[in-house]
Design an enzyme around this catalytic site. Structure first.
Site: not given
Ligand code: IMP
Ligand code: MG
Length: 186
Positions: A55, A110-111, A114, A142, A163, A170, A176
């Site tokens: 990402g 990080e992208d 969440d 977020k 999302f 992606d 992407r």
């Molecule tokens: P976390 O582990 O829940 O904090 O999520 C991190 C990963 O989930 C990110 O690096 C993304 O790959 C994916 N992700 C979470 N939210 C989104 C979104 O809104 N769009 C796309 N990918 C997301």
């Molecule tokens: Mg992803």
């Protein structure tokens, strides 16, 4: 071709809900972040910028060009099984850099943050390697998790609870390559 036609060409005809951050907004913010990061490390210590794939690949490549100090780049590949719009709890490292961490300022890029699950798995793994400092830089945050293991020191945008796709992000590996960040029509 008008912008909307170009977007449809890129998405294969799928319409977006809306554009959340334009190319110009992203570029301006990434430039500011690069300057802020460079200013935070005025010393001569080596810096390692670690991009979390996939990402972060576009953000990382733009960001490092705006960090006006010496640095090295490596990547981490983590997989959190599942390909939909939610994160599963199981984070596995598929590629692990053998770069030296000791005496280095390490920045994990990080992208999007969440649920915070990815960070809760990665931060302890990286701390074990005894970097001089470890900070997190994320393009999007977020602000959903109330118990993040570590707050990112640098955040590009406080993101809406939608999302998001594009600029590296992606949905099931698609989108992407959008140059902006949008949200999908559900
Ligand atoms: P976390 O582990 O829940 O904090 O999520 C991190 C990963 O989930 C990110 O690096 C993304 O790959 C994916 N992700 C979470 N939210 C989104 C979104 O809104 N769009 C796309 N990918 C997301
Ligand atoms: Mg992803």
């Amino acid at each position: 071709m008008p912008d909307s036609d170009l977007t449809l060409a890129r998405t294969g005809g799928r319409e977006l809900q809306r554009i959340v951050y334009t190319e110009e907004q992203i570029a301006a913010r990434v430039r500011e972040m690069g300057r802020e990061i460079a200013a935070a490390y005025p010393g001569p210590e080596p810096m390692l910028v670690l991009g979390l794939l996939k990402g972060s690949f576009i953000f990382l490549s733009d960001l490092v060009r705006e960090i006006t100090r010496p640095l090295q780049v490596d990547f981490l590949v983590a997989s959190s099984y599942g390909s939909g719009t939610t994160t599963s709890g199981n984070v596995q490292l598929l590629y692990d850099p053998n770069a030296e961490f000791e005496d280095r300022h390490v920045i994990l890029v990080e992208d999007i943050v969440d649920s915070g699950t990815t960070l809760s798995r990665l931060v302890p793994m990286l701390e074990e390697r005894r970097p001089k400092t470890l900070e997190i830089c994320t393009l999007l945050h977020k602000h959903i998790a109330t118990d993040l293991i570590r707050e990112p020191r640098w955040v590009g945008f406080d993101a809406p609870h939608e999302f998001l796709i594009g600029y590296g992000l992606d949905h099931s590996e698609d989108y992407r390559n959008l140059p902006f960040i949008g949200s999908l029509k559900t």
